[in-house]
Structure formats: C-alpha cells, structure tokens
Design a protein around this motif. Structure first.
Motif, mmCIF file in Angstrom:
data_model
loop_
_atom_site.group_PDB
_atom_site.id
_atom_site.type_symbol
_atom_site.label_atom_id
_atom_site.label_comp_id
_atom_site.label_asym_id
_atom_site.label_seq_id
_atom_site.Cartn_x
_atom_site.Cartn_y
_atom_site.Cartn_z
ATOM 1 N N VAL A 105 -4.828 -14.679 -53.462
ATOM 2 C CA VAL A 105 -4.300 -15.119 -52.181
ATOM 3 C C VAL A 105 -5.281 -14.628 -51.121
ATOM 4 C CG1 VAL A 105 -2.416 -14.841 -50.528
ATOM 5 C CG2 VAL A 105 -1.917 -15.016 -52.979
ATOM 6 N N GLY A 107 -5.760 -13.992 -47.130
ATOM 7 C CA GLY A 107 -4.988 -13.805 -45.900
ATOM 8 C C GLY A 107 -5.268 -14.852 -44.837
ATOM 9 N N ASP A 109 -5.282 -17.936 -45.313
ATOM 10 C CA ASP A 109 -4.426 -19.096 -45.590
ATOM 11 C C ASP A 109 -2.985 -18.869 -45.147
ATOM 12 O OD1 ASP A 109 -6.421 -20.701 -46.712
ATOM 13 O OD2 ASP A 109 -6.108 -19.870 -48.723
ATOM 14 N N TRP A 110 -2.655 -17.656 -44.728
ATOM 15 C CA TRP A 110 -1.295 -17.374 -44.295
ATOM 16 C C TRP A 110 -1.006 -18.129 -42.998
ATOM 17 C CZ3 TRP A 110 -1.895 -11.382 -44.932
ATOM 18 C CH2 TRP A 110 -1.879 -11.068 -46.288
ATOM 19 N N ARG A 114 -2.602 -14.556 -39.682
ATOM 20 C CA ARG A 114 -3.753 -14.851 -40.536
ATOM 21 C C ARG A 114 -4.668 -13.636 -40.578
ATOM 22 N NH1 ARG A 114 -6.535 -20.517 -39.568
ATOM 23 N NH2 ARG A 114 -7.548 -19.217 -38.035
#
Length: 127
Positions: A105, A107, A109-110, A114
C-alpha cells in the motif's frame, strides 16, 4: 537509474519485515529518483510523539510492527518533498512488488491524509 541504499538507509531498515526490505532494495535500483529511508520500525513512544505533533493520526501505525517505511526523495544530494517526485518512486515500489509478488500500500494512494513517502505491506497478506 542504478541507485542503491546508503548505509544509513540500511540501518533504518533494521527490524523491518524482510519482504519490505527486499522491496526497498529492488525499488531503489528501479527508481528514476534517488531516495533514502527516513524511518522504519518505530517505538510506541516515537509514534505517540508523532501523533501529539500532528504528524500521524494513529497510535496503531504499521511502523510499530516493522510493516511500514518512510522514504525521502534525494535530488542532487538534498532531501526534496516535491509531490511529483513521489509517484515516480511509488511506481518503482509497485513494480518491485509486482515482480516479487508482494502486496503493498502506498500512502500517496490514500484518499485522505495522502502520505507520499509512506509504503507498507498490505494487511491482507501481512496482518
């Protein structure tokens, strides 16, 4: 390309999950942007201090278990926080993850908060 992790970055990977260390080692070789590891494994005290300072919103960070790292882009020997550098580094991490079969994952893409420098092993495969 052809960057490599510095001795300082390697020290900061101590205690980090071996799969994430392997990703960082491959990502630096693939990345068009040099980077350094700024933080890997954190203590509960360090995490609490980051929450108090507003630099983190959780006391349950993946850094506490060695499942996350933060990096900083390096340009001409200087740390840079310019957003456009981080998707380029992330592309290298994602390519390394695909090659190694490791779910990660990023960060960046949060949707909220972000975090371009943050990479972690996906909880679905690494609880």
């Amino acid at each position: 390309m052809g960057f490599h992790l510095s001795a300082r970055s390697l020290r900061r990977l101590e205690g980090v999950h071996p799969r994430l260390v392997a990703l960082a080692r491959e990502a630096i070789a693939l990345s068009p942007v040099d980077f350094m590891v700024t933080e890997g494994l954190r203590t509960k005290e360090r995490q609490a201090a980051l929450v108090r300072a507003g630099a983190s919103r959780t006391k349950q960070s993946r850094h506490l278990t060695g499942h996350a790292i933060d990096v900083a882009a390096m340009v001409d020997g200087q740390v840079r926080w310019d957003w456009p550098l981080y998707p380029r580094i992330a592309a290298a991490f994602k390519a390394a993850a695909a090659r190694q079969g490791t779910a990660i994952v990023w960060g960046g893409d949060w949707v909220s908060l972000r975090d371009g420098p943050h990479f972690e092993l996906d909880r679905s495969g690494f609880p």
